[in-house]
Design a protein around this motif. Structure first.
Motif, short mmCIF file in Angstrom:
data_model
loop_
_atom_site.label_atom_id
_atom_site.label_comp_id
_atom_site.label_asym_id
_atom_site.label_seq_id
_atom_site.Cartn_x
_atom_site.Cartn_y
_atom_site.Cartn_z
N ALA A 129 0.84 -1.21 0.00
CA ALA A 129 0.00 0.00 0.00
C ALA A 129 0.87 1.25 0.00
N ASN A 149 9.57 1.93 9.12
CA ASN A 149 9.00 0.58 9.11
C ASN A 149 9.62 -0.28 10.17
N THR A 151 10.57 -3.36 9.85
CA THR A 151 11.79 -3.88 9.22
C THR A 151 12.45 -2.70 8.50
N LYS A 154 13.48 -2.48 4.72
CA LYS A 154 12.46 -2.32 3.68
C LYS A 154 12.14 -0.83 3.45
P1 NDP Z 1 1.51 -5.43 3.47
O1 NDP Z 1 1.29 -6.77 4.08
O2 NDP Z 1 2.10 -5.31 2.10
O3 NDP Z 1 2.46 -4.56 4.46
C1 NDP Z 1 2.22 -4.55 5.84
C2 NDP Z 1 3.08 -3.47 6.51
O4 NDP Z 1 2.65 -3.33 7.86
C3 NDP Z 1 4.57 -3.81 6.55
O5 NDP Z 1 5.30 -2.62 6.41
C4 NDP Z 1 4.73 -4.40 7.96
O6 NDP Z 1 6.04 -4.26 8.48
C5 NDP Z 1 3.78 -3.53 8.73
N1 NDP Z 1 3.27 -4.14 9.97
C6 NDP Z 1 2.46 -5.22 10.09
N2 NDP Z 1 2.17 -5.45 11.38
C7 NDP Z 1 2.81 -4.50 12.11
C8 NDP Z 1 2.90 -4.21 13.51
N3 NDP Z 1 2.26 -4.95 14.42
N4 NDP Z 1 3.63 -3.14 13.89
C9 NDP Z 1 4.28 -2.38 12.98
N5 NDP Z 1 4.24 -2.63 11.65
C10 NDP Z 1 3.51 -3.65 11.20
O7 NDP Z 1 0.09 -4.70 3.57
P2 NDP Z 1 -0.47 -3.53 2.64
O8 NDP Z 1 0.63 -2.58 2.40
O9 NDP Z 1 -1.17 -4.10 1.48
O10 NDP Z 1 -1.61 -2.88 3.57
C11 NDP Z 1 -1.28 -2.03 4.65
C12 NDP Z 1 -2.54 -1.41 5.22
O11 NDP Z 1 -3.15 -0.54 4.28
C13 NDP Z 1 -3.62 -2.42 5.63
O12 NDP Z 1 -4.17 -2.00 6.84
C14 NDP Z 1 -4.63 -2.32 4.51
O13 NDP Z 1 -5.92 -2.66 4.94
C15 NDP Z 1 -4.53 -0.84 4.17
N6 NDP Z 1 -4.97 -0.51 2.80
C16 NDP Z 1 -6.03 0.33 2.65
C17 NDP Z 1 -6.47 0.69 1.40
C18 NDP Z 1 -7.63 1.61 1.30
O14 NDP Z 1 -8.15 1.81 0.18
N7 NDP Z 1 -8.07 2.21 2.38
C19 NDP Z 1 -5.85 0.18 0.18
C20 NDP Z 1 -4.72 -0.70 0.43
C21 NDP Z 1 -4.33 -1.04 1.70
P3 NDP Z 1 7.21 -5.31 8.13
O15 NDP Z 1 7.72 -4.92 6.79
O16 NDP Z 1 8.19 -5.13 9.21
O17 NDP Z 1 6.56 -6.68 8.13
#
Ligand code: NDP
Length: 273
Positions: A129, A149, A151, A154
């Motif tokens: 996203a 982030n 990680t 990334k």
């Molecule tokens: P991804 O799985 O591609 O990425 C997830 C990200 O969240 C990574 O950077 C990950 O970090 C981080 N993360 C996950 N859990 C935690 C935590 N507990 N604490 C800190 N960081 C965390 O997901 P997307 O990028 O596809 O989606 C991200 C968000 O955006 C979601 O909530 C999704 O619903 C929302 N979204 C909303 C849209 C809208 O139209 N409103 C459209 C697209 C997405 P790490 O790299 O370290 O794992």
């Protein structure tokens, strides 16, 4: 009737069929829009079948956005930069890909009078996203963009990828310095009621917060933002509706009204509580 669809896995939860049905009704467009569950190893075949059956265009959601980019014959500049596609359409036999997520976010921010030009913006997360929204945030002339982030590597990779667009830096949460006019939560932490390690002083006086996630009640990030004194405190339902409107415009050449659909979805979320 012209056929459109959204491909994803899972897909049952998708609000896109409802959104596009309302857009079509509002604008008097004759079209159908369905949700298609593509097998995890069968995205390309599903898209081909849909096209053979008369499909005109489609949205793409998790986990196929990057695969969709690879499948396209041509990409918009922002989809190329993001390496991810959420909107497909065909021009003859040519499959064209775009990414409307970033424009959806920027439209929603501007609609709520959140200024971007020259501002200091912190983006939390470095997943799909975030990759999709950075090109549009930079195009909106954000002054400085910091990606933080869990990680850290990334975030650094993304910053390096987008460095040519302007002042973009990336790192871990513990490397974040100073106060920001806008903090955007692009992590999926809110979906499990988790909060990235934020400090109230990261939000400037009069600063705004936006959670790309949304739910039937304020997310943990929105609760943090309220405590930190955010001037404007938004969640991602508006982005969802706005990005759909941009897709609809690409396909049909007309602009639907997003307010009515946003209100409808908010009412449904309220009922689901
Ligand atoms: P991804 O799985 O591609 O990425 C997830 C990200 O969240 C990574 O950077 C990950 O970090 C981080 N993360 C996950 N859990 C935690 C935590 N507990 N604490 C800190 N960081 C965390 O997901 P997307 O990028 O596809 O989606 C991200 C968000 O955006 C979601 O909530 C999704 O619903 C929302 N979204 C909303 C849209 C809208 O139209 N409103 C459209 C697209 C997405 P790490 O790299 O370290 O794992």
């Amino acid at each position: 009737m012209d056929r459109y669809a959204v491909f994803g896995h899972p897909i049952k939860h998708s609000k896109s069929p409802l959104i596009h049905a309302r857009f079509a009704e509002q604008t008097g467009q004759q079209l159908s829009y369905e949700a298609i569950l593509a097998p995890l190893d069968g995205f390309t075949e599903s898209v081909d079948q849909f096209r053979s059956a008369g499909g005109q265009g489609a949205n793409v959601t998790l986990p196929f956005k990057q695969q969709a980019a690879a499948l396209c014959d041509s990409l918009s500049e922002r989809a190329r930069l993001a390496g991810a596609v959420n909107t497909l359409h065909w021009q003859g036999d040519k499959l064209c890909g775009d990414n409307t997520d970033g424009e959806g976010l920027v439209r929603d921010l501007l609609k709520h009078k959140v200024a971007l030009a020259g501002k200091r913006v912190l983006v939390l997360g470095a997943g799909g996203a975030v990759r999709g929204v950075i090109p549009e945030l930079m195009a909106a002339q954000v002054g400085e963009l910091v990606i933080a982030n869990r990680t850290a590597a990334k975030a650094r990779e993304l910053a390096a990828l987008f460095h040519h667009l302007g002042q973009v830096q990336g790192g871990g949460f513990d490397e974040v310095q100073g106060a920001f006019d806008l903090i955007i939560n692009g992590t999926s932490a809110s979906l499990s009621a988790a909060l990235p390690p934020l400090k109230p002083e990261m939000l400037a006086d009069g600063g705004c917060c936006y959670d790309m996630a949304y739910g039937d009640k304020p997310t943990v990030f929105q609760l943090w933002a309220a405590d930190a004194g955010a001037d404007v405190n938004l969640a991602g339902l508006g982005m969802l509706v706005e990005q759909a409107a941009v897709s609809f415009e690409i396909w049909r050449g007309v602009s639907p009204s997003t307010d009515e659909v946003y209100d409808l979805l908010m009412a449904q979320l309220g009922e689901a509580k």
